[in-house]
Design an enzyme around this catalytic site. Sequence first.
Site, mmCIF file in Angstrom:
data_model
loop_
_atom_site.group_PDB
_atom_site.id
_atom_site.type_symbol
_atom_site.label_atom_id
_atom_site.label_comp_id
_atom_site.label_asym_id
_atom_site.label_seq_id
_atom_site.Cartn_x
_atom_site.Cartn_y
_atom_site.Cartn_z
ATOM 1 N N HIS A 56 0.854 -1.187 0.000
ATOM 2 C CA HIS A 56 0.000 0.000 0.000
ATOM 3 C C HIS A 56 0.893 1.241 0.000
ATOM 4 O O HIS A 56 2.114 1.134 0.148
ATOM 5 C CB HIS A 56 -0.945 0.008 1.216
ATOM 6 C CG HIS A 56 -0.241 0.078 2.533
ATOM 7 N ND1 HIS A 56 -0.174 -0.984 3.407
ATOM 8 C CD2 HIS A 56 0.440 1.086 3.128
ATOM 9 C CE1 HIS A 56 0.519 -0.633 4.468
ATOM 10 N NE2 HIS A 56 0.911 0.623 4.332
HETATM 11 P P1 TYD Z 1 -1.960 -2.841 7.529
HETATM 12 O O1 TYD Z 1 -1.495 -1.449 7.600
HETATM 13 O O2 TYD Z 1 -2.741 -3.254 6.319
HETATM 14 O O3 TYD Z 1 -0.738 -3.861 7.701
HETATM 15 P P2 TYD Z 1 0.536 -4.142 6.784
HETATM 16 O O4 TYD Z 1 0.646 -3.052 5.806
HETATM 17 O O5 TYD Z 1 1.668 -4.155 7.723
HETATM 18 O O6 TYD Z 1 0.381 -5.468 6.148
HETATM 19 O O7 TYD Z 1 -2.801 -3.150 8.825
HETATM 20 C C1 TYD Z 1 -3.219 -4.458 9.171
HETATM 21 C C2 TYD Z 1 -4.469 -4.348 10.024
HETATM 22 O O8 TYD Z 1 -4.193 -3.659 11.239
HETATM 23 C C3 TYD Z 1 -5.584 -3.580 9.335
HETATM 24 O O9 TYD Z 1 -6.803 -4.274 9.611
HETATM 25 C C4 TYD Z 1 -5.611 -2.247 10.014
HETATM 26 C C5 TYD Z 1 -5.039 -2.533 11.389
HETATM 27 N N1 TYD Z 1 -4.248 -1.397 11.921
HETATM 28 C C6 TYD Z 1 -4.769 -0.613 12.917
HETATM 29 O O10 TYD Z 1 -5.904 -0.830 13.388
HETATM 30 N N2 TYD Z 1 -4.018 0.420 13.418
HETATM 31 C C7 TYD Z 1 -2.789 0.691 12.936
HETATM 32 O O11 TYD Z 1 -2.118 1.647 13.420
HETATM 33 C C8 TYD Z 1 -2.257 -0.118 11.874
HETATM 34 C C9 TYD Z 1 -0.896 0.147 11.300
HETATM 35 C C10 TYD Z 1 -3.012 -1.154 11.399
#
Ligand code: TYD
Length: 140
Positions: A56
């Site tokens: 992302h």
């Molecule tokens: P995501 O940012 O998609 O993870 P990555 O990019 O590391 O694979 O986040 C994973 C899940 O965690 C998503 O459901 C959103 C949640 N999340 C939060 O609730 N708060 C946060 O600060 C972050 C970074 C993620």
Amino acid sequence: MERYSVNDCKVVELDKHHSDRKGNLTVVENNVTLPFAVKRVYYLYDVPGGESRGAHAHRDLCQLIVAVSGSFTVRLFDGKERRSFFLNRPYQGLLVYPGMWRDLEDFSSGAVCMVLASDVYKEEDYIRNYEEYLKYRSNG
Ligand code: TYD
């Protein structure tokens, strides 16, 4: 919002206090170490071998990514150029500016990826669709 490129992103050396007998301590301090104030800290861990995270971009968020334990690779793309950073030192941090598509890969066993972020969690700041990201970067 300023448009950043992958060449703005860089590994910064963090303050390291060494004691021969007692080990090391690293400090990150608002307005000293970073060009942004930290509003949120989160960390990734127990990532199974072969899995990747990220995939992302953020519209406004600035981040410092630190391998506080183990190692992993951060691949950045700004819509034109790509850069990869292998992180494996708890006293180094990768400064990631807004607008970078990022993939985090090749986590070693026991790796902990700590992220210091310039804002609280806002889903509307994410671009999770790659086609949408390419359009976002090609406009203006
Ligand atoms: P995501 O940012 O998609 O993870 P990555 O990019 O590391 O694979 O986040 C994973 C899940 O965690 C998503 O459901 C959103 C949640 N999340 C939060 O609730 N708060 C946060 O600060 C972050 C970074 C993620």
